[in-house]
Motif scaffolding. Structure first.
Motif, PDB file in Angstrom:
ATOM      1  N   LYS A   1      67.823 -24.574   6.117  1.00  0.00           N
ATOM      2  CA  LYS A   1      67.510 -25.409   4.943  1.00  0.00           C
ATOM      3  C   LYS A   1      66.474 -26.315   5.193  1.00  0.00           C
ATOM      4  N   PRO A   2      65.636 -26.644   4.124  1.00  0.00           N
ATOM      5  CA  PRO A   2      64.725 -27.549   4.526  1.00  0.00           C
ATOM      6  C   PRO A   2      64.960 -28.887   4.998  1.00  0.00           C
ATOM      7  N   GLU A   3      66.118 -29.274   4.893  1.00  0.00           N
ATOM      8  CA  GLU A   3      66.569 -30.496   5.482  1.00  0.00           C
ATOM      9  C   GLU A   3      66.929 -30.452   6.798  1.00  0.00           C
ATOM     10  N   ASP A   4      67.088 -29.336   7.317  1.00  0.00           N
ATOM     11  CA  ASP A   4      67.137 -29.167   8.795  1.00  0.00           C
ATOM     12  C   ASP A   4      65.955 -29.540   9.707  1.00  0.00           C
ATOM     13  N   PHE A   5      64.717 -29.587   8.892  1.00  0.00           N
ATOM     14  CA  PHE A   5      63.721 -29.888   9.766  1.00  0.00           C
ATOM     15  C   PHE A   5      63.063 -31.307   9.415  1.00  0.00           C
ATOM     16  N   GLU A   6      62.397 -31.827  10.230  1.00  0.00           N
ATOM     17  CA  GLU A   6      61.683 -33.112   9.989  1.00  0.00           C
ATOM     18  C   GLU A   6      60.228 -33.184  10.507  1.00  0.00           C
ATOM     19  N   VAL A   7      59.240 -33.117   9.738  1.00  0.00           N
ATOM     20  CA  VAL A   7      57.925 -33.003   9.863  1.00  0.00           C
ATOM     21  C   VAL A   7      57.142 -34.191   9.690  1.00  0.00           C
ATOM     22  N   LEU A   8      56.505 -34.509  10.911  1.00  0.00           N
ATOM     23  CA  LEU A   8      55.816 -35.721  11.129  1.00  0.00           C
ATOM     24  C   LEU A   8      54.421 -35.524  11.033  1.00  0.00           C
ATOM     25  N   VAL A   9      53.336 -36.472  10.434  1.00  0.00           N
ATOM     26  CA  VAL A   9      52.041 -36.204  10.542  1.00  0.00           C
ATOM     27  C   VAL A   9      51.366 -37.171  11.174  1.00  0.00           C
ATOM     28  N   ALA A  10      50.733 -37.441  12.274  1.00  0.00           N
ATOM     29  CA  ALA A  10      50.163 -38.485  12.841  1.00  0.00           C
ATOM     30  C   ALA A  10      48.570 -38.445  12.870  1.00  0.00           C
ATOM     31  N   ARG A  11      47.839 -39.291  12.147  1.00  0.00           N
ATOM     32  CA  ARG A  11      46.459 -39.119  12.062  1.00  0.00           C
ATOM     33  C   ARG A  11      45.914 -40.195  12.991  1.00  0.00           C
ATOM     34  N   MET A  12      45.002 -39.356  13.824  1.00  0.00           N
ATOM     35  CA  MET A  12      44.272 -40.134  15.014  1.00  0.00           C
ATOM     36  C   MET A  12      42.803 -40.288  14.548  1.00  0.00           C
ATOM     37  N   ASP A  13      42.434 -41.374  14.262  1.00  0.00           N
ATOM     38  CA  ASP A  13      41.084 -41.545  13.844  1.00  0.00           C
ATOM     39  C   ASP A  13      40.327 -42.821  14.443  1.00  0.00           C
ATOM     40  N   TYR A  14      40.769 -43.406  15.729  1.00  0.00           N
ATOM     41  CA  TYR A  14      39.937 -44.481  16.133  1.00  0.00           C
ATOM     42  C   TYR A  14      40.310 -45.715  15.148  1.00  0.00           C
ATOM     43  N   GLY A  15      40.962 -45.404  14.245  1.00  0.00           N
ATOM     44  CA  GLY A  15      40.936 -46.668  13.144  1.00  0.00           C
ATOM     45  C   GLY A  15      39.953 -46.747  12.404  1.00  0.00           C
ATOM     46  N   MET A  16      39.045 -45.487  12.271  1.00  0.00           N
ATOM     47  CA  MET A  16      37.897 -45.676  11.463  1.00  0.00           C
ATOM     48  C   MET A  16      37.826 -44.759  10.640  1.00  0.00           C
ATOM     49  N   ASN A  17      38.887 -44.038  10.192  1.00  0.00           N
ATOM     50  CA  ASN A  17      38.806 -42.754   9.135  1.00  0.00           C
ATOM     51  C   ASN A  17      37.787 -41.656   9.748  1.00  0.00           C
ATOM     52  N   ASP A  18      36.739 -41.254   8.893  1.00  0.00           N
ATOM     53  CA  ASP A  18      35.779 -40.310   9.367  1.00  0.00           C
ATOM     54  C   ASP A  18      34.418 -40.907   9.738  1.00  0.00           C
ATOM     55  N   GLU A  19      34.379 -42.325  10.196  1.00  0.00           N
ATOM     56  CA  GLU A  19      33.387 -42.833  10.627  1.00  0.00           C
ATOM     57  C   GLU A  19      32.867 -42.361  12.392  1.00  0.00           C
ATOM     58  N   ASP A  20      31.732 -42.458  12.723  1.00  0.00           N
ATOM     59  CA  ASP A  20      31.701 -42.258  14.030  1.00  0.00           C
ATOM     60  C   ASP A  20      31.841 -43.249  14.947  1.00  0.00           C
ATOM     61  N   PRO A  21      32.715 -43.460  15.714  1.00  0.00           N
ATOM     62  CA  PRO A  21      33.094 -44.657  16.414  1.00  0.00           C
ATOM     63  C   PRO A  21      31.996 -44.984  17.346  1.00  0.00           C
ATOM     64  N   VAL A  22      31.315 -44.031  17.812  1.00  0.00           N
ATOM     65  CA  VAL A  22      29.951 -44.347  18.711  1.00  0.00           C
ATOM     66  C   VAL A  22      28.795 -45.195  18.091  1.00  0.00           C
ATOM     67  N   GLU A  23      28.637 -45.016  16.973  1.00  0.00           N
ATOM     68  CA  GLU A  23      27.784 -45.799  16.068  1.00  0.00           C
ATOM     69  C   GLU A  23      28.192 -47.446  16.036  1.00  0.00           C
ATOM     70  N   LYS A  24      29.545 -47.733  16.531  1.00  0.00           N
ATOM     71  CA  LYS A  24      29.924 -49.257  16.185  1.00  0.00           C
ATOM     72  C   LYS A  24      30.213 -49.793  17.707  1.00  0.00           C
ATOM     73  N   PHE A  25      29.823 -48.827  18.717  1.00  0.00           N
ATOM     74  CA  PHE A  25      30.047 -49.298  19.973  1.00  0.00           C
ATOM     75  C   PHE A  25      28.630 -49.370  20.843  1.00  0.00           C
ATOM     76  N   PRO A  26      28.508 -50.882  21.383  1.00  0.00           N
ATOM     77  CA  PRO A  26      27.369 -51.338  21.856  1.00  0.00           C
ATOM     78  C   PRO A  26      27.480 -50.579  23.470  1.00  0.00           C
TER      79      PRO A  26
END
Length: 107
Positions: free
Chosen positions: A19-44
């Motif tokens: 049954k669908p309730e037999d499963f738990e699906v978790l999605v974790a988004r990893m983005d350096y806290g910047m969504n799709d922005e380039d973190p290198v451009e924000k780092f000196p």
């Protein structure tokens, strides 16, 4: 959220009596806290020739650093019936096959 419920339904189809309730699906988004922005451009960056001056670099200057993707998602699937080892193993095998088919369909 609808995608996750669709995934649960699809996983349940591959498990006898599942049954669908037999499963738990978790999605974790990893983005350096910047969504799709380039973190290198924000780092000196500092030069070994002038340690007192920090400079920001652009994406084209950082091409040797690797990627143009700055976020990804980690999907975790849990089978809730811990006491059902046969079901767990079947679910694990089915998940591997289903995930491969899912990824192939995304190309």
């Amino acid at each position: 959220m609808a995608l996750i419920s669709d995934w649960k339904k699809e996983l349940a189809k591959h498990l006898p009596g599942g049954k669908p309730e037999d499963f738990e699906v978790l999605v974790a988004r990893m983005d350096y806290g910047m969504n799709d922005e380039d973190p290198v451009e924000k780092f000196p960056f500092y030069s070994k020739f002038n340690l007192n001056v920090a400079k920001f670099i652009t994406g084209d200057q950082a091409t040797r650093m690797g990627t143009t993707r700055f976020s990804e998602e980690l999907v975790r699937v849990y089978y809730k019936k811990a006491d059902d080892m046969r079901g767990y193993l079947t679910a694990k095998e089915s998940l591997a096959m289903w995930w491969k088919q899912f990824l192939d369909s995304q190309e």
